[in-house]
Scaffold this active site. Structure first.
Site, short mmCIF file in Angstrom:
data_model
loop_
_atom_site.label_atom_id
_atom_site.label_comp_id
_atom_site.label_asym_id
_atom_site.label_seq_id
_atom_site.Cartn_x
_atom_site.Cartn_y
_atom_site.Cartn_z
N TYR A 34 5.29 65.22 21.33
CA TYR A 34 5.12 66.34 20.39
C TYR A 34 4.46 67.52 21.08
CZ TYR A 34 4.16 68.77 16.01
OH TYR A 34 4.13 69.70 15.00
N SER A 73 2.60 74.72 17.24
CA SER A 73 1.50 73.91 16.69
C SER A 73 0.25 74.11 17.55
CB SER A 73 1.92 72.43 16.73
OG SER A 73 0.80 71.59 16.53
P1 NAD Z 1 8.56 68.26 7.19
O1 NAD Z 1 8.86 66.91 7.74
O2 NAD Z 1 8.09 68.37 5.79
O3 NAD Z 1 9.83 69.23 7.35
C1 NAD Z 1 10.60 69.25 8.52
C2 NAD Z 1 12.04 69.51 8.14
O4 NAD Z 1 12.82 69.58 9.34
C3 NAD Z 1 12.64 68.39 7.27
O5 NAD Z 1 13.28 68.93 6.15
C4 NAD Z 1 13.65 67.72 8.19
O6 NAD Z 1 14.77 67.16 7.53
C5 NAD Z 1 14.04 68.89 9.09
N1 NAD Z 1 14.62 68.40 10.33
C6 NAD Z 1 14.14 67.42 11.14
N2 NAD Z 1 15.01 67.19 12.13
C7 NAD Z 1 16.05 68.05 11.94
C8 NAD Z 1 17.26 68.27 12.63
N3 NAD Z 1 17.59 67.56 13.73
N4 NAD Z 1 18.12 69.21 12.16
C9 NAD Z 1 17.80 69.93 11.06
N5 NAD Z 1 16.67 69.76 10.36
C10 NAD Z 1 15.81 68.82 10.79
O7 NAD Z 1 7.51 68.88 8.21
P2 NAD Z 1 6.62 70.22 8.13
O8 NAD Z 1 5.23 69.78 8.18
O9 NAD Z 1 7.09 71.13 7.09
O10 NAD Z 1 6.95 70.83 9.56
C11 NAD Z 1 7.65 72.07 9.73
C12 NAD Z 1 7.39 72.58 11.14
O11 NAD Z 1 6.00 72.89 11.28
C13 NAD Z 1 7.70 71.54 12.23
O12 NAD Z 1 8.27 72.20 13.35
C14 NAD Z 1 6.33 70.99 12.59
O13 NAD Z 1 6.29 70.48 13.90
C15 NAD Z 1 5.48 72.25 12.43
N6 NAD Z 1 4.06 71.98 12.20
C16 NAD Z 1 3.67 71.19 11.17
C17 NAD Z 1 2.31 70.94 10.97
C18 NAD Z 1 1.80 70.05 9.86
O14 NAD Z 1 0.61 69.65 9.91
N7 NAD Z 1 2.58 69.73 8.85
C19 NAD Z 1 1.38 71.53 11.83
C20 NAD Z 1 1.82 72.32 12.89
C21 NAD Z 1 3.17 72.55 13.06
#
Ligand code: NAD
Length: 266
Positions: A153, A140
């Site tokens: 985070y 991120s």
């Molecule tokens: P999201 O919440 O839509 O998806 C995350 C997924 O991870 C969910 O399906 C959840 O069930 C799964 N998950 C969580 N804990 C888990 C575990 N212990 N075991 C297995 N699965 C697990 O979030 P997203 O926005 O799609 O995020 C995806 C990745 O991108 C994450 O690593 C997040 O930190 C990163 N990210 C997101 C953003 C944003 O703005 N959305 C920005 C930068 C980075």
């Protein structure tokens, strides 16, 4: 040949948000995807929407090493050994200093950092034996420095960067490439509660297009969007006191003080 045709790709966090859309796009691009997430239902639903035989899934918690390894072995029995890992599973949780709880801190580190390490362990011996592979993890822009209310985070994502930096150098002689992906805010279920006021929020289609372009090129590192990516790079290299001052001014200008209370990721 298109870059993902018949690639076998393991994707954690495949049930929601970026992991789900990446899974869909990769299957549409001709890959075979093995999806991991906590719950079966969203994975089952995704499998039903995709071409038959191109998406296998297993419910597993990435923090549970044994369960994850067992899930990945079942998927490999079904689709064959994985050429790539895209570690997307993650959580965002506020960890404000005035209600600091190290248990919350641990939860975030366990999913976002240890979960990536467990996912790497599940595929790496096979990749080393085959002398090829590609490890990708979602970090991120929050990895570049500590941000208010987001200590856990930010620490988890900084850890992911360090983990992948080390692996990149060690694994290159084994024919294995590493890609660190640092997106800014993306509209997914993780950010839904933060509303529309976040600066430079990307739509998931846009973010996933940028991610898959970097994955196809096996780019070492990608950070987007600008100007936020440039700002966090500058914040990282400024002397810490000046970095704090610039960041406070930027947050006030972009969000106002009220929004500071709601910050919790990504
Ligand atoms: P999201 O919440 O839509 O998806 C995350 C997924 O991870 C969910 O399906 C959840 O069930 C799964 N998950 C969580 N804990 C888990 C575990 N212990 N075991 C297995 N699965 C697990 O979030 P997203 O926005 O799609 O995020 C995806 C990745 O991108 C994450 O690593 C997040 O930190 C990163 N990210 C997101 C953003 C944003 O703005 N959305 C920005 C930068 C980075």
């Amino acid at each position: 040949m298109r870059p993902f045709t018949d690639d076998r790709i393991l994707i954690t966090g495949a049930g929601s948000g970026l992991g789900r859309l990446i899974s869909r796009k990769l299957v549409e691009a001709g890959a075979v995807v093995g999806g991991i997430d906590l719950a079966a239902e969203p994975l089952e639903q995704l499998a039903a929407e995709l071409a038959p035989g191109r998406f296998a899934w297993a419910a597993a918690d990435v923090t549970d090493r044994a369960a994850l390894l067992a899930g990945v072995r079942r998927l490999e029995t079904a689709v064959g050994p994985f050429d790539r890992l895209i570690a997307c599973a993650g959580i965002g949780r506020a960890t404000p200093a005035d209600a600091f709880a190290s248990a919350d801190f641990e939860d975030v580190i366990r999913v976002n950092l240890i979960g990536v390490a467990n996912s790497v362990e599940a595929v790496l011996p096979g990749m080393i034996a085959r002398k090829k592979g590609h490890i990708v993890a979602l970090s991120s822009l929050a990895s570049f420095r500590g941000l208010p209310k987001m200590a856990a985070y930010c620490a988890s994502k900084s850890g992911v960067n360090a983990l992948l930096d080390a692996l990149s150098i060690e694994l290159r002689p084994h024919g294995i490439r590493v890609t660190t992906v640092c997106p800014g805010w993306v509209r997914t279920p993780m950010t839904a509660r933060l509303g529309d006021a976040l600066p430079h929020m990307l739509e998931p289609e846009d973010a996933v297009r940028r991610i898959l372009a970097a994955v196809a090129r096996k780019q070492r590192f990608v950070a987007f969007p600008n100007p936020t990516a440039t700002l966090v790079r500058i914040l990282r290299w400024l002397p810490p006191a000046m970095s704090d001052w610039v960041l406070q001014r930027q947050i006030k200008r972009a969000m106002g003080n009220a929004k500071l209370d709601e910050m919790a990721g990504p």
